[in-house]
Design an enzyme around this catalytic site. Structure first.
Site, PDB file in Angstrom:
ATOM      1  N   GLN A 224      31.789  63.934  93.970  1.00 51.73           N
ATOM      2  CA  GLN A 224      31.104  62.666  93.718  1.00 51.73           C
ATOM      3  C   GLN A 224      29.617  62.856  94.019  1.00 51.73           C
ATOM      4  O   GLN A 224      29.200  62.944  95.174  1.00 51.73           O
ATOM      5  CB  GLN A 224      31.712  61.573  94.583  1.00 51.73           C
ATOM      6  CG  GLN A 224      33.222  61.430  94.385  1.00 51.73           C
ATOM      7  CD  GLN A 224      33.584  60.921  93.001  1.00 51.73           C
ATOM      8  OE1 GLN A 224      33.376  59.751  92.677  1.00 51.73           O
ATOM      9  NE2 GLN A 224      34.134  61.799  92.161  1.00 51.73           N
ATOM     10  N   ALA A 265      34.997  50.619  94.930  1.00 47.99           N
ATOM     11  CA  ALA A 265      35.187  51.983  94.442  1.00 47.99           C
ATOM     12  C   ALA A 265      33.909  52.522  93.791  1.00 47.99           C
ATOM     13  O   ALA A 265      32.904  51.821  93.650  1.00 47.99           O
ATOM     14  CB  ALA A 265      36.347  52.028  93.460  1.00 47.99           C
ATOM     15  N   HIS A 266      33.990  53.791  93.368  1.00 47.45           N
ATOM     16  CA  HIS A 266      32.792  54.459  92.855  1.00 47.45           C
ATOM     17  C   HIS A 266      32.284  53.820  91.568  1.00 47.45           C
ATOM     18  O   HIS A 266      33.038  53.340  90.740  1.00 47.45           O
ATOM     19  CB  HIS A 266      33.030  55.964  92.673  1.00 47.45           C
ATOM     20  CG  HIS A 266      34.137  56.327  91.734  1.00 47.45           C
ATOM     21  ND1 HIS A 266      34.534  57.627  91.544  1.00 47.45           N
ATOM     22  CD2 HIS A 266      34.941  55.585  90.927  1.00 47.45           C
ATOM     23  CE1 HIS A 266      35.506  57.670  90.660  1.00 47.45           C
ATOM     24  NE2 HIS A 266      35.764  56.448  90.274  1.00 47.45           N
ATOM     25  N   ASN A 267      30.958  53.810  91.449  1.00 47.19           N
ATOM     26  CA  ASN A 267      30.239  53.330  90.262  1.00 47.19           C
ATOM     27  C   ASN A 267      30.297  51.819  90.070  1.00 47.19           C
ATOM     28  O   ASN A 267      29.845  51.311  89.044  1.00 47.19           O
ATOM     29  CB  ASN A 267      30.736  54.009  88.974  1.00 47.19           C
ATOM     30  CG  ASN A 267      30.760  55.510  89.079  1.00 47.19           C
ATOM     31  OD1 ASN A 267      29.846  56.114  89.632  1.00 47.19           O
ATOM     32  ND2 ASN A 267      31.817  56.134  88.577  1.00 47.19           N
TER      33      ASN A 267
END
Length: 363
Positions: A224, A265-267
């Site tokens: 990531q 969560a990511h993004n």
């Protein structure tokens, strides 16, 4: 119960109100002259406030408590004040304000500052600070904090005991990190943020690719490479987690309020002044607009777009885009268990009932 000021520090009501942040507020007192104004030592609810405390009425369901409260003064709306005047009610000094809940919030901020002083600036001897880290003036770094290479702590920021600030991360001016907050490398927090204990910002997002070279059904990790960027005036609750982006950054806009135990969560992108209650889960790459509210324990699937000014009721599962402002609810109402079982059985038969109804319509 809230801490009371020492008796010698009690303030006349008008002096107290003059000392708060009154931006956006217009208020007046119902007392005929300053001699009638009580001295105030604290703030409390209508049911618990004593005769040296101020209280407030913002929810009509508690209006009957005006008759029994012991509070020395009560913040009310103009309509409530007028109704009491018409009824000939007396016994309390009224602070009349169109926004009693906001005035209560400003008073609570004042009492917090008065009863919980920040303490002196400085770096605790047990803290570990990399020589390349930058710490501005008036910063307080608590015991056993770790500040890694290239990190920067802005003027007036306070780090509670045991906080970890990863390499290259930044904490903006006047921000408060309570004990044991962790910022991984490359996390950027704006000014005047409040982050509560146990929050973790910048952990790896949940990114894995099927990789048969590792074995049947095996997964290969996707590093990531993005960061986390948090705006100004953001509050993040205890044990909330915000993952770093896979490539793009995970972004939390200005004025966002996140309750405890939320998973971002990511993004994910959260627009300015959105408020999210506890135990919400937001899957990767979902964008939430500005001024939204999301009720507790709601779940949002990944790669969604939520419009500005959306209100999602607690416990709702959102699985598709919401393109229009408004309130959305996807909760099956609770009932006595036996009734719930009967209703659930009917729901399981809906497809069959639909087919039978269509067959009858064709006859």
């Amino acid at each position: 119960m809230p801490v009371l000021l020492d008796p010698e520090n009690a303030l006349a009501l008008d002096v107290l109100l003059a000392g708060i942040d009154a931006q956006g507020l217009d208020w007046h007192l119902s007392a005929p002259d300053a001699a009638d104004l009580p001295r105030i030592r604290g703030i409390g609810t209508l049911s618990s406030a004593g005769n040296e405390e101020i209280s407030f009425l913002s929810n009509p369901r508690y209006q009957n408590q005006l008759a029994t409260t012991r509070a020395a003064a009560v913040i009310v709306t103009p309509d409530v004040a007028q109704a009491r005047q018409e009824q000939g009610a007396s016994g309390h000094v009224l602070v009349v304000c169109k926004h009693p809940y906001l005035l209560y919030a400003r008073l609570a901020q004042w009492f917090e500052r008065a009863s919980r002083p920040a303490g002196p600036a400085g770096v605790h001897p047990s803290a570990v600070v990399d020589p390349s880290a930058e710490i501005d003036a008036d910063v307080r770094v608590g015991a056993q904090c770790v500040i890694e290479a290239g990190a920067r702590i802005g003027r007036g920021a306070r780090l509670g005991p045991g906080c970890v600030i990863g390499a290259g991360s930044t904490v903006g001016a006047d921000s408060l990190l309570h004990p044991r907050v962790t910022l991984y490398a490359g996390v950027h927090v704006g000014e005047r943020a409040i982050i509560h204990s146990g929050a973790v910002l910048g952990a790896d997002g949940f990114g894995f690719a099927p990789d048969p070279t590792l074995g049947r059904g095996a997964w290969g990790k996707i590093p990531q490479l993005g960061e986390v960027r948090v705006g100004n005036d953001v509050e993040i609750g205890a044990n909330t987690t915000i993952d770093r982006g896979a490539l793009d950054d995970t972004i939390v806009g200005d004025g966002v309020k996140l309750d405890n135990q939320i998973m971002v969560a990511h993004n994910v992108r959260i627009g300015a002044h959105t408020a999210i209650a506890a135990c919400v889960g937001i899957a990767g790459s979902t964008t939430i607009g500005e001024r939204c509210t999301i009720g507790g324990a709601s779940m949002l699937s990944g790669h969604l777009a939520i419009a500005d000014d959306v209100n999602i009721s607690g416990g709702t599962a959102v699985t598709s885009n919401i393109a229009k402002a408004g309130r959305y609810t996807g909760v099956y109402p609770y009932a006595e268990h036996s009734e719930w079982q009967r209703n659930a059985a009917v729901i399981q038969q809906l497809a069959l009932l639909r087919r039978r109804l269509r067959a009858l319509e064709r006859e």
